[in-house]
Design a protein around this motif. Structure first.
Motif, short mmCIF file in Angstrom:
data_model
loop_
_atom_site.label_atom_id
_atom_site.label_comp_id
_atom_site.label_asym_id
_atom_site.label_seq_id
_atom_site.Cartn_x
_atom_site.Cartn_y
_atom_site.Cartn_z
N ILE A 116 -27.29 37.86 33.34
CA ILE A 116 -26.54 37.66 34.59
C ILE A 116 -25.60 36.46 34.48
N LEU A 117 -25.97 35.48 33.65
CA LEU A 117 -25.15 34.29 33.48
C LEU A 117 -23.91 34.57 32.64
N ARG B 95 -9.94 27.81 31.17
CA ARG B 95 -10.59 26.51 31.20
C ARG B 95 -9.68 25.43 31.77
N ALA B 96 -10.27 24.57 32.57
CA ALA B 96 -9.55 23.40 33.07
C ALA B 96 -9.86 22.24 32.14
N GLU B 97 -8.96 21.94 31.24
CA GLU B 97 -9.21 20.94 30.21
C GLU B 97 -9.07 19.52 30.77
N GLY B 98 -9.89 18.64 30.22
CA GLY B 98 -9.73 17.22 30.49
C GLY B 98 -10.16 16.76 31.86
N TRP C 34 -17.62 39.01 37.01
CA TRP C 34 -18.05 39.70 38.23
C TRP C 34 -18.45 38.70 39.31
N LEU C 35 -19.17 37.66 38.90
CA LEU C 35 -19.70 36.70 39.88
C LEU C 35 -18.60 35.90 40.56
N ASP D 241 -20.02 30.32 30.86
CA ASP D 241 -19.08 31.35 31.29
C ASP D 241 -18.54 31.08 32.69
N LEU D 242 -19.44 30.81 33.63
CA LEU D 242 -19.02 30.71 35.04
C LEU D 242 -18.32 29.40 35.37
#
Length: 300
Positions: free
Chosen positions: A281-282, A33-36, A287-288, A80-81
């Motif tokens: 799929i989400l 995660r890119a926080e902030g 994989w995506l 998730d993505l």
């Protein structure tokens, strides 16, 4: 006579082993995660205040724009993505008319309006040439952008989307057009689960300006998707943005139809994900993400 070994085969075997190990690690690890870096705002388009999230600090690459499916919001669709992409890329996510934080209009959902809404957001943000990603209903808006506003679309990723009513499982189309239809056991196995419906309803109650219209929005979305006429072969042939088409092997879209779409969209790639439904799929961000990034990287 000794068997012939193809030159370089050993290297390829090692590459495959490394790739498999990397995929295993990606599937077991959660998204980084890119926080902030999230900025939340509302942008007025045709009289409606559309809720928009702007993630990621890197502005050196074209942004990815995420358009969710029916009854989803940003949180429920892209949990998730989105954080995987926002680590090193700007990601803009839009909540459509009647979804999440965005209020509904007293008008039906239409492709033209949803395309105008997404385009209006990008115009106000001064963005052209974005990497557009849409799931299900959001993929209609994504494809519509590529057709109606091609200057806004550098690449196109469509998840779980047919290009015509004939590309939807027939019984599902019957149910979309007739709310009284009782689904068969085979259809029930690939429909959203009660837990998923519950998560959508909970998110709506928590975020929507008018939480009491959830069922009304659900009926409007069903009528829209069930009555959507699709795109002609001529419209698809006119799309210049390279496309990635992704469905699950237990999706609402039969593989043969997805393959036909891949032929109609010149320069496109098709991926069919194993053990994957229209909604799960989400959850396949591991994989995506590499598939999407590989195509984006080739565009520079």
């Amino acid at each position: 006579m000794a068997p012939q070994t193809e030159r370089g085969a050993g290297w390829r075997r090692r590459d495959i082993i490394r790739s498999a190990a990397a995929l295993t690690l990606a599937l077991t690890a959660g998204p980084t995660r890119a926080e902030g870096t999230k900025v939340e705002t509302y942008l007025n388009v045709d009289g409606l205040e559309l809720y928009v999230e702007d993630h990621g600090a890197d502005r050196s690459q074209p942004p990815a724009v995420l358009l969710h499916g029916a009854l989803y919001g940003i949180e429920t669709a892209w949990g998730d993505l989105l954080p995987r992409l926002a680590v090193d890329r700007r990601v803009i996510a839009i909540e459509a008319q009647g979804h999440g934080h965005t209020a509904d209009r007293a008008t039906p959902f239409t492709e033209a309006q949803m395309v105008a809404d997404a385009a209006g957001v990008l115009d106000q943000l001064g963005i052209t040439g974005a990497d557009i990603v849409g799931h299900s209903m959001g993929a209609i808006a994504a494809g519509g952008l590529a057709i109606r506003r091609p200057e806004l679309v550098r690449s196109l990723t469509m998840l779980g989307r047919s290009f015509s009513p004939e590309g939807t499982i027939p019984e599902l189309l019957d149910m979309q057009r007739d709310p009284q239809h009782v689904p068969s056991a085979e259809l029930l196995a690939i429909l959203p689960t009660q837990e998923e419906f519950g998560a959508w309803a909970e998110h709506y109650q928590r975020t929507a300006p008018n939480p009491g219209v959830f069922q009304q929005v659900a009926m409007k979305a069903q009528a829209y998707v069930g009555g959507w006429p699709g795109w002609s072969h001529e419209q698809l042939a006119a799309i210049r943005a390279p496309a990635l088409i992704v469905i699950g092997d237990h999706d609402f879209v039969p593989p043969a139809h997805a393959a036909e779409l891949a032929v109609l969209l010149r320069g496109s790639h098709l991926a069919i994900l194993p053990g994957t439904t229209h909604t799960s799929i989400l959850k396949r961000g591991a994989w995506l993400e590499p598939m999407m990034r590989a195509r984006w990287d080739r565009l520079g």
